[in-house]
Design a protein around this motif. Sequence first.
Motif, PDB file in Angstrom:
ATOM      1  N   HIS A   1       0.760  -1.209  -0.205  1.00  0.00           N
ATOM      2  CA  HIS A   1      -0.079   0.034   0.081  1.00  0.00           C
ATOM      3  C   HIS A   1       0.750   1.247   0.156  1.00  0.00           C
ATOM      4  CE1 HIS A   1      -4.051  -1.333  -0.255  1.00  0.00           C
ATOM      5  NE2 HIS A   1      -3.630  -2.480   0.671  1.00  0.00           N
ATOM      6  N   GLY A   2       1.968   1.145  -0.360  1.00  0.00           N
ATOM      7  CA  GLY A   2       2.921   2.075  -0.616  1.00  0.00           C
ATOM      8  C   GLY A   2       3.996   2.587   0.370  1.00  0.00           C
ATOM      9  N   VAL A   3       4.467   1.720   1.432  1.00  0.00           N
ATOM     10  CA  VAL A   3       5.440   1.985   2.586  1.00  0.00           C
ATOM     11  C   VAL A   3       6.802   1.742   1.688  1.00  0.00           C
ATOM     12  CG1 VAL A   3       6.388   1.064   4.556  1.00  0.00           C
ATOM     13  CG2 VAL A   3       4.154   1.850   4.816  1.00  0.00           C
ATOM     14  N   LYS A   4       7.627   2.938   2.017  1.00  0.00           N
ATOM     15  CA  LYS A   4       8.890   2.752   1.468  1.00  0.00           C
ATOM     16  C   LYS A   4       9.909   2.592   2.464  1.00  0.00           C
ATOM     17  CE  LYS A   4       7.850   4.771  -2.881  1.00  0.00           C
ATOM     18  NZ  LYS A   4       7.255   3.590  -3.443  1.00  0.00           N
ATOM     19  N   LYS A   5       9.515   2.951   3.799  1.00  0.00           N
ATOM     20  CA  LYS A   5      10.872   3.064   4.799  1.00  0.00           C
ATOM     21  C   LYS A   5      10.066   2.520   6.216  1.00  0.00           C
ATOM     22  CE  LYS A   5      12.541   6.795   7.244  1.00  0.00           C
ATOM     23  NZ  LYS A   5      13.158   8.254   7.154  1.00  0.00           N
ATOM     24  N   ILE A   6      10.955   1.646   6.658  1.00  0.00           N
ATOM     25  CA  ILE A   6      10.402   0.925   7.992  1.00  0.00           C
ATOM     26  C   ILE A   6      11.555   1.447   9.086  1.00  0.00           C
ATOM     27  CG2 ILE A   6      10.203  -0.934   9.512  1.00  0.00           C
ATOM     28  CD1 ILE A   6       8.635  -2.218   7.042  1.00  0.00           C
ATOM     29  N   ARG A   7      11.058   1.876   9.996  1.00  0.00           N
ATOM     30  CA  ARG A   7      11.984   2.250  11.140  1.00  0.00           C
ATOM     31  C   ARG A   7      11.535   1.609  12.517  1.00  0.00           C
ATOM     32  NH1 ARG A   7      15.291   6.079  12.405  1.00  0.00           N
ATOM     33  NH2 ARG A   7      14.874   7.275  10.677  1.00  0.00           N
ATOM     34  N   LEU A   8      12.570   0.763  12.971  1.00  0.00           N
ATOM     35  CA  LEU A   8      12.300   0.097  14.249  1.00  0.00           C
ATOM     36  C   LEU A   8      12.673   0.916  15.432  1.00  0.00           C
ATOM     37  CD1 LEU A   8      13.761  -3.167  13.108  1.00  0.00           C
ATOM     38  CD2 LEU A   8      11.497  -2.576  13.086  1.00  0.00           C
ATOM     39  N   THR A   9      11.753   0.935  16.284  1.00  0.00           N
ATOM     40  CA  THR A   9      11.846   1.889  17.464  1.00  0.00           C
ATOM     41  C   THR A   9      11.307   1.243  18.488  1.00  0.00           C
ATOM     42  OG1 THR A   9      11.746   4.012  18.080  1.00  0.00           O
ATOM     43  CG2 THR A   9       9.927   3.191  16.624  1.00  0.00           C
ATOM     44  N   GLY A  10      10.898   1.943  19.812  1.00  0.00           N
ATOM     45  CA  GLY A  10      10.430   1.437  20.883  1.00  0.00           C
ATOM     46  C   GLY A  10      10.025   2.464  21.762  1.00  0.00           C
ATOM     47  N   GLY A  11      10.165   1.999  23.141  1.00  0.00           N
ATOM     48  CA  GLY A  11      10.854   1.476  24.022  1.00  0.00           C
ATOM     49  C   GLY A  11      12.520   1.551  23.375  1.00  0.00           C
ATOM     50  N   GLU A  12      13.279   0.433  23.894  1.00  0.00           N
ATOM     51  CA  GLU A  12      14.689   0.613  23.149  1.00  0.00           C
ATOM     52  C   GLU A  12      14.621  -0.913  22.301  1.00  0.00           C
ATOM     53  OE1 GLU A  12      17.302   2.081  22.548  1.00  0.00           O
ATOM     54  OE2 GLU A  12      18.196   0.227  21.466  1.00  0.00           O
ATOM     55  N   PRO A  13      14.681  -0.676  20.901  1.00  0.00           N
ATOM     56  CA  PRO A  13      14.548  -1.662  19.996  1.00  0.00           C
ATOM     57  C   PRO A  13      15.692  -2.754  20.059  1.00  0.00           C
ATOM     58  CG  PRO A  13      15.223   0.122  18.715  1.00  0.00           C
ATOM     59  CD  PRO A  13      14.869   0.636  20.165  1.00  0.00           C
ATOM     60  N   LEU A  14      16.892  -2.390  20.734  1.00  0.00           N
ATOM     61  CA  LEU A  14      17.957  -3.137  20.753  1.00  0.00           C
ATOM     62  C   LEU A  14      17.728  -4.259  21.884  1.00  0.00           C
ATOM     63  CD1 LEU A  14      20.957  -1.399  19.325  1.00  0.00           C
ATOM     64  CD2 LEU A  14      19.498  -2.598  18.211  1.00  0.00           C
ATOM     65  N   LEU A  15      16.660  -4.060  22.839  1.00  0.00           N
ATOM     66  CA  LEU A  15      16.395  -4.876  23.747  1.00  0.00           C
ATOM     67  C   LEU A  15      15.726  -6.018  23.445  1.00  0.00           C
ATOM     68  CD1 LEU A  15      15.253  -2.853  26.782  1.00  0.00           C
ATOM     69  CD2 LEU A  15      17.790  -3.737  26.411  1.00  0.00           C
ATOM     70  N   ARG A  16      15.153  -5.932  22.038  1.00  0.00           N
ATOM     71  CA  ARG A  16      14.154  -6.981  21.735  1.00  0.00           C
ATOM     72  C   ARG A  16      15.096  -8.133  21.291  1.00  0.00           C
ATOM     73  NH1 ARG A  16       8.580  -7.927  19.359  1.00  0.00           N
ATOM     74  NH2 ARG A  16       8.498  -9.986  19.231  1.00  0.00           N
ATOM     75  N   LYS A  17      14.821  -9.393  21.976  1.00  0.00           N
ATOM     76  CA  LYS A  17      15.932 -10.578  21.587  1.00  0.00           C
ATOM     77  C   LYS A  17      16.084 -10.863  20.120  1.00  0.00           C
ATOM     78  CE  LYS A  17      17.144 -14.642  24.014  1.00  0.00           C
ATOM     79  NZ  LYS A  17      16.143 -15.986  24.404  1.00  0.00           N
ATOM     80  N   ASN A  18      16.977 -11.149  19.565  1.00  0.00           N
ATOM     81  CA  ASN A  18      17.349 -11.288  18.058  1.00  0.00           C
ATOM     82  C   ASN A  18      16.643 -10.604  17.034  1.00  0.00           C
ATOM     83  OD1 ASN A  18      18.442 -13.708  19.114  1.00  0.00           O
ATOM     84  ND2 ASN A  18      16.454 -14.871  19.137  1.00  0.00           N
ATOM     85  N   ILE A  19      16.814  -9.181  17.473  1.00  0.00           N
ATOM     86  CA  ILE A  19      16.321  -8.037  16.612  1.00  0.00           C
ATOM     87  C   ILE A  19      16.735  -8.256  15.172  1.00  0.00           C
ATOM     88  CG2 ILE A  19      17.773  -6.382  17.383  1.00  0.00           C
ATOM     89  CD1 ILE A  19      14.183  -5.470  16.541  1.00  0.00           C
ATOM     90  N   GLU A  20      17.992  -9.035  15.176  1.00  0.00           N
ATOM     91  CA  GLU A  20      18.563  -8.826  13.812  1.00  0.00           C
ATOM     92  C   GLU A  20      17.703 -10.004  12.641  1.00  0.00           C
ATOM     93  OE1 GLU A  20      20.369  -8.833  16.844  1.00  0.00           O
ATOM     94  OE2 GLU A  20      20.304 -10.994  16.754  1.00  0.00           O
ATOM     95  N   ARG A  21      17.200 -10.829  13.560  1.00  0.00           N
ATOM     96  CA  ARG A  21      16.392 -11.725  12.627  1.00  0.00           C
ATOM     97  C   ARG A  21      15.369 -11.089  12.096  1.00  0.00           C
ATOM     98  NH1 ARG A  21      15.544 -14.961   9.606  1.00  0.00           N
ATOM     99  NH2 ARG A  21      13.767 -16.282   9.820  1.00  0.00           N
ATOM    100  N   LEU A  22      14.739 -10.373  12.826  1.00  0.00           N
ATOM    101  CA  LEU A  22      13.441  -9.410  12.148  1.00  0.00           C
ATOM    102  C   LEU A  22      13.993  -8.609  11.216  1.00  0.00           C
ATOM    103  CD1 LEU A  22      10.766  -8.225  12.348  1.00  0.00           C
ATOM    104  CD2 LEU A  22      11.333  -6.580  13.984  1.00  0.00           C
ATOM    105  N   ILE A  23      15.233  -7.985  11.323  1.00  0.00           N
ATOM    106  CA  ILE A  23      15.806  -7.038  10.387  1.00  0.00           C
ATOM    107  C   ILE A  23      15.762  -8.051   8.951  1.00  0.00           C
ATOM    108  CG2 ILE A  23      17.742  -5.565   9.641  1.00  0.00           C
ATOM    109  CD1 ILE A  23      17.835  -4.856  12.612  1.00  0.00           C
TER     110      ILE A  23
END
Length: 366
Positions: free
Chosen positions: A94-116
């Motif tokens: 539907h048109g999204v071109k950019k995704i920003r991961l944020t939070g809270g502190e996104p690097l606290l989410r375990k295995n965040i690199e897997r989501l990336i």
Amino acid sequence: MARVIPLTDARAAQPNGSVPHPSAAPRVAPTGELADVRGRLLRDLRVSVTDRCNFRCVYCMPKDVFGRDYPFLPHAELLTFEEIARLARVFKAHGVKKIRLTGGEPLLRKNIERLIEMLASIGDLDITLTTNGALLARKARELKAAGLNRVTVSLDALDDGVFRAMNDADFPVAKVLEGIDAAARAGLAPIKINMVVKRGMNEHEILPMARHFRGSGHILRFIEYMDVGHTNGWRMDDVVPSAEVLTTIGREFPLEPVDAAYTGEVAERWRYRDASAGEIGVISSVTQAFCRDCTRARLATDGRLYTCLFATTGYDLRALVRGGSSDEEIGNYIAAIWLQRADRYSEIRSEHTVALPKIEMSYIGG
Ligand code: SAM
């Protein structure tokens, strides 16, 4: 004694009348050109991957509210990586071109690199992340390898005492600077540095920060302190207008404006007249609201969709994802929400709107 804040738990708020029930959302072909009632296209998605943070910044998650007993969301309520990636695909259609991961502190989410990795495999998405930098030195290379394009690092002062007082977690500046260096070495550039300026707290750090990052290749951005959430006790008097920031810096280092790189860019860009010194940005969400060009949707930690940082109504996409809806049905619901979007909170902010129920930034995603 913990401070008691009359929190309206808008996380449970119901959608307003003009958005159809998900099952009744009409079919909208995913042309990638979804415009809201003010003609604003859907282009950016911010995803809060956790409502937890290892800092207790006084203007965002003050300790007396976000204390040991604070009821953060249980893990089962968070969107899983598969659910986020699935929604990202639908948003992209539907048109999204950019995704920003944020939070809270996104690097606290375990295995965040897997989501990336999962988001990167969708293709043609600019994937970025906003972090307080505490874990960046350790994670920068993995993040880059997973497919992260860039990072924005929040840093409110260079003076260690001021910084520790603002993060209220006794976290030293040096570690954040190490994180920024590691991100630069890993190629997560251009790196943006976000400094929230709060009157009486860190405005004397504007010049030291400008001097430090001038010529570094990183883009320092000054953010006006905003009335997000309910817990920070915001007052207009605490806002240092961007115009004042520019005057302060301009006195020592003459500046000139730069054209926006794209419509919807939140920061107004300025460069040092000494071209080799690079540029800075100001984000004037209070004194010069930019709702007119806002192309951002926000996916909160539990999968509710908000169309404004100051929204009170969230639309439960998690229920659809977990309830067997098809991608097309979810896309139609997202389209129905976006098509009726009319928010422009920052443009109509007043002493009356400040008291309206709002969502905490850590949950909705900064
Ligand atoms: N934990 C990450 C971080 O520190 O960057 C991401 C989340 S944080 C909520 C995102 C950004 O929002 C940070 O740059 C933070 O300084 C900013 N922020 C939080 N509360 C704010 C407020 N009341 N006014 C302006 N900016 C704010």
